[in-house]
Design a protein around this motif. Structure first.
Motif, PDB file in Angstrom:
ATOM      1  N   ALA A   6     -41.171 -29.844  18.039  1.00 52.31           N
ATOM      2  CA  ALA A   6     -40.272 -28.969  17.302  1.00 52.31           C
ATOM      3  C   ALA A   6     -38.851 -29.344  17.687  1.00 52.31           C
ATOM      4  CB  ALA A   6     -40.548 -27.501  17.618  1.00 52.31           C
ATOM      5  N   ASN A   7     -37.964 -29.298  16.727  1.00 56.81           N
ATOM      6  CA  ASN A   7     -36.584 -29.716  16.960  1.00 56.81           C
ATOM      7  C   ASN A   7     -35.941 -28.938  18.102  1.00 56.81           C
ATOM      8  OD1 ASN A   7     -36.787 -31.485  14.840  1.00 56.81           O
ATOM      9  ND2 ASN A   7     -35.564 -30.275  13.416  1.00 56.81           N
ATOM     10  N   GLY A   8     -35.296 -29.675  19.020  1.00 57.10           N
ATOM     11  CA  GLY A   8     -34.507 -29.058  20.068  1.00 57.10           C
ATOM     12  C   GLY A   8     -35.273 -28.435  21.205  1.00 57.10           C
ATOM     13  N   THR A   9     -36.596 -28.585  21.221  1.00 49.35           N
ATOM     14  CA  THR A   9     -37.403 -28.039  22.308  1.00 49.35           C
ATOM     15  C   THR A   9     -37.514 -29.061  23.432  1.00 49.35           C
ATOM     16  OG1 THR A   9     -39.463 -28.898  21.391  1.00 49.35           O
ATOM     17  CG2 THR A   9     -38.744 -26.715  20.622  1.00 49.35           C
ATOM     18  N   CYS A  10     -38.318 -28.740  24.443  1.00 48.32           N
ATOM     19  CA  CYS A  10     -38.541 -29.687  25.534  1.00 48.32           C
ATOM     20  C   CYS A  10     -39.209 -30.965  25.041  1.00 48.32           C
ATOM     21  CB  CYS A  10     -39.363 -29.050  26.644  1.00 48.32           C
ATOM     22  SG  CYS A  10     -41.034 -28.547  26.163  1.00 48.32           S
ATOM     23  N   ALA A  11     -39.761 -30.927  23.821  1.00 52.28           N
ATOM     24  CA  ALA A  11     -40.342 -32.138  23.230  1.00 52.28           C
ATOM     25  C   ALA A  11     -39.298 -33.233  23.060  1.00 52.28           C
ATOM     26  CB  ALA A  11     -40.987 -31.814  21.891  1.00 52.28           C
ATOM     27  N   ASP A  31     -42.148 -26.116  12.572  1.00 56.17           N
ATOM     28  CA  ASP A  31     -40.979 -25.257  12.390  1.00 56.17           C
ATOM     29  C   ASP A  31     -41.214 -23.957  13.152  1.00 56.17           C
ATOM     30  OD1 ASP A  31     -38.926 -23.604  11.528  1.00 56.17           O
ATOM     31  OD2 ASP A  31     -38.979 -24.353   9.469  1.00 56.17           O
ATOM     32  N   PHE A  32     -40.560 -23.824  14.296  1.00 56.64           N
ATOM     33  CA  PHE A  32     -40.743 -22.624  15.109  1.00 56.64           C
ATOM     34  C   PHE A  32     -40.194 -21.390  14.411  1.00 56.64           C
ATOM     35  CE2 PHE A  32     -41.478 -24.022  19.796  1.00 56.64           C
ATOM     36  CZ  PHE A  32     -42.548 -24.794  19.373  1.00 56.64           C
ATOM     37  N   ALA A  33     -39.166 -21.554  13.569  1.00 61.24           N
ATOM     38  CA  ALA A  33     -38.614 -20.402  12.858  1.00 61.24           C
ATOM     39  C   ALA A  33     -39.650 -19.791  11.922  1.00 61.24           C
ATOM     40  CB  ALA A  33     -37.379 -20.824  12.069  1.00 61.24           C
ATOM     41  N   LYS A  34     -40.569 -20.613  11.464  1.00 55.31           N
ATOM     42  CA  LYS A  34     -41.648 -20.142  10.598  1.00 55.31           C
ATOM     43  C   LYS A  34     -42.935 -19.870  11.379  1.00 55.31           C
ATOM     44  CE  LYS A  34     -39.944 -22.607   6.509  1.00 55.31           C
ATOM     45  NZ  LYS A  34     -40.245 -23.652   5.490  1.00 55.31           N
ATOM     46  N   GLN A  35     -42.836 -19.955  12.715  1.00 55.85           N
ATOM     47  CA  GLN A  35     -43.980 -19.676  13.593  1.00 55.85           C
ATOM     48  C   GLN A  35     -45.159 -20.616  13.329  1.00 55.85           C
ATOM     49  OE1 GLN A  35     -44.074 -16.812  16.123  1.00 55.85           O
ATOM     50  NE2 GLN A  35     -41.977 -17.498  15.807  1.00 55.85           N
ATOM     51  N   GLU A  36     -44.842 -21.854  12.963  1.00 51.66           N
ATOM     52  CA  GLU A  36     -45.921 -22.801  12.662  1.00 51.66           C
ATOM     53  C   GLU A  36     -46.754 -23.153  13.887  1.00 51.66           C
ATOM     54  OE1 GLU A  36     -44.007 -25.050   8.745  1.00 51.66           O
ATOM     55  OE2 GLU A  36     -44.139 -26.114  10.644  1.00 51.66           O
ATOM     56  N   GLN A  37     -46.178 -22.955  15.078  1.00 52.62           N
ATOM     57  CA  GLN A  37     -46.944 -23.213  16.301  1.00 52.62           C
ATOM     58  C   GLN A  37     -48.059 -22.194  16.498  1.00 52.62           C
ATOM     59  OE1 GLN A  37     -44.053 -21.778  16.143  1.00 52.62           O
ATOM     60  NE2 GLN A  37     -43.535 -20.530  17.942  1.00 52.62           N
ATOM     61  N   LYS A  38     -47.985 -21.079  15.750  1.00 54.10           N
ATOM     62  CA  LYS A  38     -49.008 -20.042  15.853  1.00 54.10           C
ATOM     63  C   LYS A  38     -49.921 -20.003  14.621  1.00 54.10           C
ATOM     64  CE  LYS A  38     -46.137 -17.092  18.812  1.00 54.10           C
ATOM     65  NZ  LYS A  38     -45.493 -15.764  18.983  1.00 54.10           N
ATOM     66  N   SER A  39     -49.787 -21.002  13.778  1.00 53.14           N
ATOM     67  CA  SER A  39     -50.621 -21.049  12.575  1.00 53.14           C
ATOM     68  C   SER A  39     -52.065 -21.373  12.950  1.00 53.14           C
ATOM     69  CB  SER A  39     -50.097 -22.110  11.610  1.00 53.14           C
ATOM     70  OG  SER A  39     -50.279 -23.409  12.144  1.00 53.14           O
ATOM     71  N   PRO A  40     -53.035 -20.894  12.187  1.00 59.00           N
ATOM     72  CA  PRO A  40     -54.442 -21.200  12.491  1.00 59.00           C
ATOM     73  C   PRO A  40     -54.724 -22.693  12.562  1.00 59.00           C
ATOM     74  CG  PRO A  40     -54.295 -19.433  10.875  1.00 59.00           C
ATOM     75  CD  PRO A  40     -52.909 -19.952  11.053  1.00 59.00           C
ATOM     76  N   GLY A  41     -54.070 -23.465  11.687  1.00 51.69           N
ATOM     77  CA  GLY A  41     -54.303 -24.908  11.690  1.00 51.69           C
ATOM     78  C   GLY A  41     -53.871 -25.565  12.987  1.00 51.69           C
ATOM     79  N   TYR A  42     -52.685 -25.166  13.486  1.00 51.42           N
ATOM     80  CA  TYR A  42     -52.222 -25.784  14.731  1.00 51.42           C
ATOM     81  C   TYR A  42     -52.984 -25.242  15.931  1.00 51.42           C
ATOM     82  CZ  TYR A  42     -49.240 -27.675  18.375  1.00 51.42           C
ATOM     83  OH  TYR A  42     -48.793 -28.349  19.478  1.00 51.42           O
ATOM     84  N   LEU A  43     -53.279 -23.952  15.943  1.00 53.74           N
ATOM     85  CA  LEU A  43     -54.031 -23.384  17.069  1.00 53.74           C
ATOM     86  C   LEU A  43     -55.424 -23.985  17.176  1.00 53.74           C
ATOM     87  CD1 LEU A  43     -52.994 -19.620  16.878  1.00 53.74           C
ATOM     88  CD2 LEU A  43     -52.240 -21.332  18.547  1.00 53.74           C
ATOM     89  N   ALA A  44     -55.963 -24.459  16.070  1.00 50.34           N
ATOM     90  CA  ALA A  44     -57.258 -25.133  16.114  1.00 50.34           C
ATOM     91  C   ALA A  44     -57.156 -26.460  16.859  1.00 50.34           C
ATOM     92  CB  ALA A  44     -57.777 -25.370  14.696  1.00 50.34           C
ATOM     93  N   PRO A  47     -54.811 -24.657  21.218  1.00 45.76           N
ATOM     94  CA  PRO A  47     -54.853 -23.195  21.409  1.00 45.76           C
ATOM     95  C   PRO A  47     -53.694 -22.647  22.231  1.00 45.76           C
ATOM     96  CG  PRO A  47     -57.021 -24.171  21.769  1.00 45.76           C
ATOM     97  CD  PRO A  47     -56.050 -25.310  21.674  1.00 45.76           C
ATOM     98  N   LYS A  48     -52.976 -23.526  22.966  1.00 46.03           N
ATOM     99  CA  LYS A  48     -51.813 -23.065  23.718  1.00 46.03           C
ATOM    100  C   LYS A  48     -50.668 -22.660  22.798  1.00 46.03           C
ATOM    101  CE  LYS A  48     -52.739 -26.125  27.672  1.00 46.03           C
ATOM    102  NZ  LYS A  48     -52.232 -27.313  28.428  1.00 46.03           N
ATOM    103  N   GLY A  49     -50.660 -23.196  21.601  1.00 45.70           N
ATOM    104  CA  GLY A  49     -49.639 -22.837  20.632  1.00 45.70           C
ATOM    105  C   GLY A  49     -48.244 -23.256  21.019  1.00 45.70           C
ATOM    106  N   LYS A  50     -48.118 -24.433  21.601  1.00 47.43           N
ATOM    107  CA  LYS A  50     -46.792 -24.909  21.985  1.00 47.43           C
ATOM    108  C   LYS A  50     -46.722 -26.420  21.837  1.00 47.43           C
ATOM    109  CE  LYS A  50     -47.747 -25.146  26.988  1.00 47.43           C
ATOM    110  NZ  LYS A  50     -47.242 -24.728  28.320  1.00 47.43           N
ATOM    111  N   VAL A  51     -45.540 -26.940  22.025  1.00 48.53           N
ATOM    112  CA  VAL A  51     -45.302 -28.382  21.986  1.00 48.53           C
ATOM    113  C   VAL A  51     -44.618 -28.776  23.292  1.00 48.53           C
ATOM    114  CG1 VAL A  51     -45.125 -28.501  19.476  1.00 48.53           C
ATOM    115  CG2 VAL A  51     -43.060 -28.041  20.815  1.00 48.53           C
ATOM    116  N   PRO A  52     -44.640 -30.089  23.592  1.00 47.89           N
ATOM    117  CA  PRO A  52     -45.167 -31.234  22.858  1.00 47.89           C
ATOM    118  C   PRO A  52     -46.670 -31.400  23.039  1.00 47.89           C
ATOM    119  CG  PRO A  52     -44.155 -31.990  24.879  1.00 47.89           C
ATOM    120  CD  PRO A  52     -43.898 -30.501  24.812  1.00 47.89           C
TER     121      PRO A  52
END
Length: 205
Positions: A6-11, A31-44, A47-52
């Motif tokens: 995600a842009n500007g993160t520790c990634a 896109d963290f503003a859209k909470q995409e890190q918590k989307s079902p697709g990414y959590l699959a 499961p930590k729901g974070k990047v990198p």
């Protein structure tokens, strides 16, 4: 290999190391503003729901900054991302671990996401203040330990990628002066082609 960021993160730091090594990767921006890190697709996938995060061709994944940095070092030994001297290599890990585990996790995370540390909205300003104190104390320590010349422990190493992302947060997001040797280190890092490319990808150049 897929690289989730995600842009500007520790990634930012891992992205820099990917460019330094020349490793082949397929970028996937969340896109963290859209909470995409918590989307079902990414959590699959994570499961930590974070990047990198790295997702290898066999579907397996690897996460956590230090683990990703170490994997890149071990799979690209010719890039010499750690000093050959054992003590210098340990110093690089010391700086990297303190950056991620204390300055980021206990400091900046409280500033940026106080709700993760207290459910009570009325306490969020106090949480942010405690985080800022930890962050600034940690940055001062890093500024006293990083090399006055060259990079964190001499030549460019894993530690420099970690230092850069918290320097970026302090200088660009908090608009605060970098303490000790960090100001010079930040300037040297921004001169590297890998850093310039990554900042452009993340929309900061």
């Amino acid at each position: 290999m897929k690289f989730f960021y995600a842009n500007g993160t520790c990634a930012l730091g891992i992205h820099i190391l990917l460019e330094e090594t020349g490793a082949a990767y397929e970028p996937h921006r969340l896109d963290f503003a859209k909470q995409e890190q918590k989307s079902p697709g990414y959590l699959a996938i994570n499961p930590k729901g974070k990047v990198p995060l790295f997702q290898f061709d066999d579907g397996s994944t690897l996460s956590e900054f230090q683990a990703l940095a170490t994997w890149l070092h071990l799979t690209h030994p010719d890039k010499r991302l750690l000093p050959a001297d054992p003590l210098a290599a340990a110093r690089a890990y010391e700086l990297m671990d303190y950056t991620v585990g204390t300055v980021h996790s206990l400091g900046f995370s409280r500033i940026s996401r106080p709700q993760n540390f207290s459910p009570a909205p009325e306490s969020h300003e106090a949480v942010k203040a405690a985080g800022l104190a930890t962050f600034e104390q940690g940055m001062a320590w890093l500024g006293s330990k990083a090399s006055a010349e060259g990079f964190a422990v001499g030549d460019f190493s894993l530690a420099d990628a970690a230092l850069f992302y918290v320097e970026f947060w302090m200088a660009e997001r908090l608009k605060k002066p970098l303490p000790g040797h960090l100001a010079n280190h930040y300037a040297r890092m921004k001169d590297r082609p890998s850093v310039q490319k990554v900042l452009k990808i993340h929309g900061f150049a």
